[in-house]
Design an enzyme around this catalytic site. Structure first.
Site, mmCIF file in Angstrom:
data_model
loop_
_atom_site.group_PDB
_atom_site.id
_atom_site.type_symbol
_atom_site.label_atom_id
_atom_site.label_comp_id
_atom_site.label_asym_id
_atom_site.label_seq_id
_atom_site.Cartn_x
_atom_site.Cartn_y
_atom_site.Cartn_z
ATOM 1 N N HIS A 193 0.953 -1.422 -0.199
ATOM 2 C CA HIS A 193 0.577 0.303 -0.208
ATOM 3 C C HIS A 193 1.038 1.276 -0.128
ATOM 4 O O HIS A 193 0.901 1.815 0.465
ATOM 5 C CB HIS A 193 -0.706 0.308 0.602
ATOM 6 N N HIS B 144 -0.718 -8.785 0.606
ATOM 7 C CA HIS B 144 -1.495 -8.982 1.754
ATOM 8 C C HIS B 144 -2.231 -9.826 1.981
ATOM 9 O O HIS B 144 -3.065 -10.989 2.664
ATOM 10 C CB HIS B 144 -2.625 -7.616 1.868
ATOM 11 N N GLU C 66 -6.347 -7.595 3.495
ATOM 12 C CA GLU C 66 -5.072 -8.970 4.294
ATOM 13 C C GLU C 66 -6.614 -9.448 5.251
ATOM 14 O O GLU C 66 -6.983 -11.146 5.332
ATOM 15 C CB GLU C 66 -4.930 -8.983 5.623
ATOM 16 N N THR D 47 -2.221 -8.854 10.891
ATOM 17 C CA THR D 47 -0.652 -8.186 11.238
ATOM 18 C C THR D 47 -0.247 -7.033 11.704
ATOM 19 O O THR D 47 0.488 -6.963 12.247
ATOM 20 C CB THR D 47 0.280 -8.871 10.123
ATOM 21 N N SER E 149 -2.791 -0.307 6.546
ATOM 22 C CA SER E 149 -2.845 0.209 7.902
ATOM 23 C C SER E 149 -1.761 0.288 8.608
ATOM 24 O O SER E 149 -2.343 0.784 10.002
ATOM 25 C CB SER E 149 -3.464 -1.544 7.956
ATOM 26 N N ASN E 150 -0.474 0.175 8.226
ATOM 27 C CA ASN E 150 0.141 -0.315 9.444
ATOM 28 C C ASN E 150 0.848 1.152 9.500
ATOM 29 O O ASN E 150 1.261 1.810 11.092
ATOM 30 C CB ASN E 150 1.425 -0.511 9.232
HETATM 31 O O1 0CM Z 1 -1.418 -3.867 6.114
HETATM 32 P P1 0CM Z 1 -1.609 -2.994 5.293
HETATM 33 O O2 0CM Z 1 -2.503 -1.775 4.795
HETATM 34 O O3 0CM Z 1 -0.431 -2.307 6.680
HETATM 35 O O4 0CM Z 1 -0.166 -3.451 4.247
HETATM 36 P P2 0CM Z 1 1.400 -1.996 3.388
HETATM 37 O O5 0CM Z 1 1.395 -3.120 2.375
HETATM 38 O O6 0CM Z 1 0.989 -0.924 4.243
HETATM 39 O O7 0CM Z 1 2.050 -2.789 4.326
HETATM 40 C C1 0CM Z 1 2.676 -4.098 4.227
HETATM 41 C C2 0CM Z 1 2.363 -5.447 4.865
HETATM 42 C C3 0CM Z 1 0.971 -6.174 3.969
HETATM 43 C C4 0CM Z 1 0.714 -7.572 4.628
HETATM 44 FE FE1 SF4 Z 2 4.496 -8.910 6.609
HETATM 45 FE FE2 SF4 Z 2 4.419 -7.853 8.637
HETATM 46 FE FE3 SF4 Z 2 5.074 -6.135 6.555
HETATM 47 FE FE4 SF4 Z 2 3.579 -6.760 6.424
HETATM 48 S S1 SF4 Z 2 4.318 -5.243 7.733
HETATM 49 S S2 SF4 Z 2 4.290 -7.357 5.055
HETATM 50 S S3 SF4 Z 2 2.419 -8.744 7.856
HETATM 51 S S4 SF4 Z 2 6.435 -8.480 8.174
#
Ligand code: 0CM
Ligand code: SF4
Length: 312
Positions: free
Chosen positions: A45, A78, A130, A167, A226-227
């Site tokens: 993302h 995801h 996810e 996660t 999300s993270n």
């Molecule tokens: O899950 P999230 O929205 O945080 O995805 P991202 O692509 O920003 O971060 C890495 C991952 C996964 C699974």
């Molecule tokens: Fe994997 Fe965590 Fe990275 Fe998502 S944030 S891609 S679950 S290591």
């Protein structure tokens, strides 16, 4: 007030092992099979990552139906539901699965619990890919819980129930939901703590440390990450003004007005290149010293799918 702000960098920040792997899968797929390579959903993302890969020959689609017959398709970090694996197989598409191995681990857990007859709770955010992928590992008996209040609405078999999590949740929010769940269902099975990955945990710990020393926190990440959103919330929950920014173009003199210590971090899908660009912009806006906080070292690496590493 006339102040020269300093910048503190969080550690760790930015790319995790799952994101490194997912991007490398797309890059290598383009080298090996030639452009175009189809990618179902944004590989991670982040707008900059997606635009860079698009320029190299990746075509991003939301649905498998948009992938032409005979094409190579990469599944995003995801993860995807079983139905999507099956549809790709039935169509004879060449699939490269970039699902983060830490997400796949949760998929396997959900399948195992379902086989053993458990009612499963998935703690996560509705509509996130996810969550759709993990819930889509099983045909039924899996229930989404987004908030503590949702726990009261559950009707699980109290003797045979279990939970898994997304996660990238807020570690603190997840803990509160799990406390509610275990209070209502004392025999509920779960992972040792949750399924929040090491990268999410470490970046949240680091942003807490950062926020404790700053009067403004900037988180680099895209709005659908999300993270990255959770990092902003963690800082804001400590009472520090915090902004999620895509890149340096979001910054004006107004953003950092009156800030003496600016904390900077980046979500797991945000390239370090953007951190450098944001730092350069902060310096243009008058920031002086830049220091990096100490933090835990991350040595996690994941292997690539065999199709991409075997000699042709
Ligand atoms: O899950 P999230 O929205 O945080 O995805 P991202 O692509 O920003 O971060 C890495 C991952 C996964 C699974
Ligand atoms: Fe994997 Fe965590 Fe990275 Fe998502 S944030 S891609 S679950 S290591």
């Amino acid at each position: 007030m006339n102040t020269t702000p300093t910048v503190l960098l969080a550690n760790p920040r930015g790319f995790c092992a799952g994101v490194d792997r997912a991007i490398e899968i797309v890059e290598r797929a383009i080298e090996r099979f030639g452009a175009p390579i189809y990618v179902r959903h944004e590989i991670v993302h982040n707008r900059h990552v997606v635009e860079t890969l698009r320029a190299r020959g990746a075509i991003f689609v939301e649905e498998l139906d948009e992938v032409p017959d005979g094409a190579v398709v990469v599944f995003s970090a995801h993860g995807v539901a079983q139905a999507i694996h099956e549809r790709a197989r039935a169509r004879g598409l060449t699939v490269l699965d970039a699902t983060c191995p830490l997400v796949t681990k949760v998929h396997h857990e959900v399948q195992r619990l379902h086989r053993q007859g458990y009612d499963i709770v998935m703690i996560g955010h509705r509509g996130h890919p996810e969550v759709e992928g993990t819930m889509g590992q099983v045909p039924d008996r899996i229930h989404l819980v987004e908030t503590e209040e949702d726990v009261a609405r559950l009707t699980l078999d109290p003797e045979r129930c279990a939970y898994v999590t997304q996660t990238t949740l807020s570690v603190d929010d997840a803990r509160h939901i799990i406390e509610r769940l275990t209070a209502r269902y004392p025999r509920i099975l779960g992972p040792k703590k949750d399924d929040i990955c090491y990268a999410t945990q470490n970046r949240q710990d680091a942003v807490k440390q950062l926020a404790a020393q700053c009067d403004l926190v900037l988180v680099i990440g895209s709005p659908n990450s999300s993270n990255s959103n959770r990092l902003r919330e963690v800082a804001a929950a400590l009472g520090i003004p915090a902004h999620l920014i895509e890149d340096e173009t979001a910054l004006t003199a107004e953003t950092i007005r009156n800030a003496r210590r600016i904390g900077l971090t980046a979500g797991a899908s945000a390239p370090e290149e953007l951190v450098r660009r944001v730092l350069a912009r902060l310096q243009e806006l008058g920031a002086a010293e830049i220091a990096e906080l100490p933090g835990v070292a991350e040595n996690v690496r994941f292997t690539l799918p065999k199709t991409l590493t075997e000699a042709t």
